[in-house]
Write an enzyme that holds these catalytic residues in place. Structure first.
Site, PDB file in Angstrom:
ATOM      1  CG  ASP A  40      -6.763  -5.790  -1.347  1.00 19.44           C
ATOM      2  OD1 ASP A  40      -6.527  -6.889  -1.871  1.00 19.44           O
ATOM      3  OD2 ASP A  40      -7.420  -5.645  -0.306  1.00 19.44           O
ATOM      4  CG  HIS A  72      -3.221  -3.639   6.886  1.00 17.39           C
ATOM      5  ND1 HIS A  72      -3.149  -4.325   8.066  1.00 17.39           N
ATOM      6  CD2 HIS A  72      -3.662  -4.513   5.956  1.00 17.39           C
ATOM      7  CE1 HIS A  72      -3.526  -5.580   7.846  1.00 17.39           C
ATOM      8  NE2 HIS A  72      -3.847  -5.716   6.572  1.00 17.39           N
TER       9      HIS A  72
HETATM   10  N1  ACO Z   1      -7.679   7.034   2.794  1.00 16.94           N
HETATM   11  C1  ACO Z   1      -7.767   8.164   3.508  1.00 16.94           C
HETATM   12  N2  ACO Z   1      -7.706   8.205   4.864  1.00 16.94           N
HETATM   13  C2  ACO Z   1      -7.542   7.043   5.500  1.00 16.94           C
HETATM   14  C3  ACO Z   1      -7.446   5.806   4.818  1.00 16.94           C
HETATM   15  C4  ACO Z   1      -7.517   5.833   3.413  1.00 16.94           C
HETATM   16  N3  ACO Z   1      -7.423   4.694   2.711  1.00 16.94           N
HETATM   17  N4  ACO Z   1      -7.310   4.791   5.707  1.00 16.94           N
HETATM   18  C5  ACO Z   1      -7.322   5.374   6.921  1.00 16.94           C
HETATM   19  N5  ACO Z   1      -7.463   6.732   6.798  1.00 16.94           N
HETATM   20  C6  ACO Z   1      -7.453   7.711   7.891  1.00 16.94           C
HETATM   21  C7  ACO Z   1      -8.773   7.710   8.645  1.00 16.94           C
HETATM   22  O1  ACO Z   1      -9.674   8.644   8.104  1.00 16.94           O
HETATM   23  C8  ACO Z   1      -8.323   8.063  10.034  1.00 16.94           C
HETATM   24  O2  ACO Z   1      -8.050   9.435  10.065  1.00 16.94           O
HETATM   25  P1  ACO Z   1      -8.313  10.305  11.416  1.00 16.94           P
HETATM   26  O3  ACO Z   1      -7.366   9.741  12.434  1.00 16.94           O
HETATM   27  O4  ACO Z   1      -8.011  11.707  11.024  1.00 16.94           O
HETATM   28  O5  ACO Z   1      -9.752  10.086  11.753  1.00 16.94           O
HETATM   29  C9  ACO Z   1      -6.960   7.363  10.177  1.00 16.94           C
HETATM   30  O6  ACO Z   1      -6.468   7.278   8.837  1.00 16.94           O
HETATM   31  C10 ACO Z   1      -7.054   5.966  10.795  1.00 16.94           C
HETATM   32  O7  ACO Z   1      -7.988   5.186  10.026  1.00 16.94           O
HETATM   33  P2  ACO Z   1      -8.962   4.079  10.617  1.00 16.94           P
HETATM   34  O8  ACO Z   1     -10.092   3.896   9.666  1.00 16.94           O
HETATM   35  O9  ACO Z   1      -9.278   4.426  12.040  1.00 16.94           O
HETATM   36  O10 ACO Z   1      -7.995   2.812  10.620  1.00 16.94           O
HETATM   37  P3  ACO Z   1      -8.463   1.316  10.747  1.00 16.94           P
HETATM   38  O11 ACO Z   1      -7.286   0.575  11.238  1.00 16.94           O
HETATM   39  O12 ACO Z   1      -9.739   1.221  11.489  1.00 16.94           O
HETATM   40  O13 ACO Z   1      -8.796   0.916   9.218  1.00 16.94           O
HETATM   41  C11 ACO Z   1      -8.580   0.204   6.979  1.00 16.94           C
HETATM   42  C12 ACO Z   1      -7.944   0.224   8.380  1.00 16.94           C
HETATM   43  C13 ACO Z   1     -10.033  -0.293   7.057  1.00 16.94           C
HETATM   44  C14 ACO Z   1      -7.799  -0.758   6.094  1.00 16.94           C
HETATM   45  C15 ACO Z   1      -8.552   1.641   6.382  1.00 16.94           C
HETATM   46  O14 ACO Z   1      -7.212   2.071   6.291  1.00 16.94           O
HETATM   47  C16 ACO Z   1      -9.246   1.723   5.027  1.00 16.94           C
HETATM   48  O15 ACO Z   1     -10.462   1.945   4.973  1.00 16.94           O
HETATM   49  N6  ACO Z   1      -8.478   1.579   3.906  1.00 16.94           N
HETATM   50  C17 ACO Z   1      -9.068   1.569   2.583  1.00 16.94           C
HETATM   51  C18 ACO Z   1      -9.716   0.195   2.297  1.00 16.94           C
HETATM   52  C19 ACO Z   1      -8.688  -0.876   2.061  1.00 16.94           C
HETATM   53  O16 ACO Z   1      -7.725  -0.712   1.300  1.00 16.94           O
HETATM   54  N7  ACO Z   1      -8.926  -2.045   2.668  1.00 16.94           N
HETATM   55  C20 ACO Z   1      -8.065  -3.231   2.497  1.00 16.94           C
HETATM   56  C21 ACO Z   1      -7.343  -3.569   3.737  1.00 16.94           C
HETATM   57  S1  ACO Z   1      -6.217  -4.882   3.490  1.00 16.94           S
HETATM   58  C22 ACO Z   1      -7.187  -6.236   3.519  1.00 16.94           C
HETATM   59  O17 ACO Z   1      -8.198  -6.321   4.148  1.00 16.94           O
HETATM   60  C23 ACO Z   1      -6.727  -7.358   2.771  1.00 16.94           C
END
Ligand code: ACO
Length: 421
Positions: A363, A306
């Site tokens: 979610d 998140h």
């Molecule tokens: N699975 C694997 N790796 C992940 C995940 C995941 N679900 N989420 C983040 N990471 C990793 C990224 O690859 C990144 O790694 P790095 O530092 O080695 O490059 C690090 O964790 C940080 O991730 P970001 O994408 O930069 O974090 P951001 O804050 O931009 O994204 C988000 C948050 C979009 C929710 C992300 O965690 C994600 O894509 N999760 C899966 C989708 C999801 O569940 N979305 C619902 C969110 S809640 C809502 O909107 C109601």
């Protein structure tokens, strides 16, 4: 003494005031930055940028706190109805009995949509995604209710809010009836907001429908837990569209489109699809954990991570417990719940997820509950939209009453310099 932040640039020392929220959060007020220095700030994804001040929802991502108008989310989910939470978010206080009865009566009175909306619905293919249908129908409501809202009139504002709160659940239920090929139901004005919604979703033409109390309790909780989440992607969309003085329905329709994306509200559908895929593949969660960690693999563990929660998502805790309760009460054994629990356990003990502070979000378990209720997977994000509606309305109202300027970010241009043909 007023606290300031100093910026040194081009031999100049410029001071900017600090603003402090009611929970002690601090921000540098850079409103005079460009005028004083010619500089702008660059912050893709707005990870460090506050777009507004707001008195609606407080969240502390480090401590896992979420409060609506000061009330803890867990207490609200336990003790009050979704409609009371909607009133709280939009108008600032929990309603008195009299206010609640009036709101419910007013909503009942407006609980119908123009029959011609059915013609629009009919023209969509049955395969249309319900989120696309919902966004289009919400936008179409503008044409059937064309008078613009005078935001300075409390009465006008209240009327528009009632209209939307009344008609939106009908559209949500119709989006489901459409994909299932079922006749469309209208509201039963003897029922509460949540019961009525369940009836419109599930009532079959050949028999009466009475919702199971455990389904209504769970639905109420889920809607409350989704009702607002401060400046997330869809809410920011609603505020920015509304800031051009586009109407309430148009702003909400844009919010629905923003919510649809799999990185936002669309994740609840993506989670179930992922869990199903793991099950079909034999249930080897370790294999999918490895894929999620592999930087050369686009696979992400959906429902994990998140932007702001870096400790735990307080909504996920409640939803996980509710999933256990509902499935138990309904006597449903769903193998994908076991897969979800296994994935969670492995992730919480895996340095990749621990180091990046990736926890289950709202979610991760919500889809399992919706599935147990008999809601098709494509409808999950519609359920999220129904829950989020009061939050969007509250944020739109706050933005308009606060006379916020039109949202218009700047950019750093990286294209060609002047060219000649
Ligand atoms: N699975 C694997 N790796 C992940 C995940 C995941 N679900 N989420 C983040 N990471 C990793 C990224 O690859 C990144 O790694 P790095 O530092 O080695 O490059 C690090 O964790 C940080 O991730 P970001 O994408 O930069 O974090 P951001 O804050 O931009 O994204 C988000 C948050 C979009 C929710 C992300 O965690 C994600 O894509 N999760 C899966 C989708 C999801 O569940 N979305 C619902 C969110 S809640 C809502 O909107 C109601």
């Amino acid at each position: 003494m007023e606290e300031k932040v100093q910026l040194s640039y081009n031999g100049q020392h410029i001071e900017f005031p600090l603003v402090e929220g009611s929970q002690g959060e601090k921000a540098i007020d850079i409103q005079s930055l460009r005028a004083q220095t010619g500089l702008i700030t660059l912050d893709p994804g707005y990870k460090n940028t506050g777009s507004c001040s707001s008195a609606i929802t407080f969240l502390d991502g480090e401590k896992g706190i979420l409060r609506y108008r000061g009330y803890d989310i867990a207490a609200l989910a336990e003790k009050v109805s979704f409609l009371e939470v909607a009133f709280l978010l939009i108008f600032g206080e929990l309603p008195t009995e009299e206010q609640l009865t009036k709101l419910q009566d007013d909503i009942h009175h407006e609980s119908l949509v123009d029959e011609d909306i059915k013609t629009i619905l009919k023209s969509f293919p049955k395969s249309a995604h319900p989120m696309g249908v919902l966004s289009s129908l919400t936008s179409a409501l503008i044409s059937f209710n064309p008078s613009s809202v005078d935001v300075d009139s409390d009465e006008d504002m209240y009327k528009a809010i009632v209209l939307l709160m009344a008609k939106f659940p009908i559209l949500c239920s119709w989006a489901q009836r459409k994909i299932k090929g079922l006749p469309l139901n209208y509201a039963d004005t003897s029922l509460s907001y949540t019961e009525n919604f369940a009836k419109m979703m599930f009532r079959m033409p050949q028999q009466e429908y009475t919702a199971k109390p455990e389904i209504i309790r769970a639905l109420n909780k889920l809607l409350i837990l989704h009702a607002d989440h401060e400046q997330n992607c869809s809410t920011s969309t609603v505020r920015i569209v509304g800031s051009s003085h586009a109407g309430l329905f148009a702003s909400i329709s844009a919010g629905i489109s923003a919510l649809w994306g799999p990185l936002h509200g669309g994740a609840n559908q993506a989670v179930i699809e992922m869990l199903e895929a793991i099950k079909e593949d034999g249930g080897d969660t370790e294999k999918f954990m490895a894929k999620a960690k592999d930087k050369n693999d686009p696979f992400r563990l959906m429902g994990f991570g998140h932007r702001v929660y870096k400790n735990f998502d307080p909504r996920a805790k409640i939803i996980k417990q509710t999933a256990d309760e509902v499935l138990g009460q309904l006597g449903i054994e769903d193998p994908i719940l076991d897969i979800a629990k296994k994935l969670e356990k492995q992730a919480l003990n895996d340095p990749y997820f621990v180091d990046r502070k990736l926890y289950p979000n709202v979610d991760f378990y919500s889809g399992i509950i919706y599935r147990a209720m008999g809601i098709p997977t494509e409808m999950f994000t519609v359920m999220f939209a129904l829950g989020r509606l009061p939050g969007w309305i509250a944020q739109w109202r706050e933005m308009r009453l606060g006379k916020e300027p039109i949202g218009r970010p700047r950019q750093i241009y990286t294209g060609h310099t002047e060219r000649f043909i």
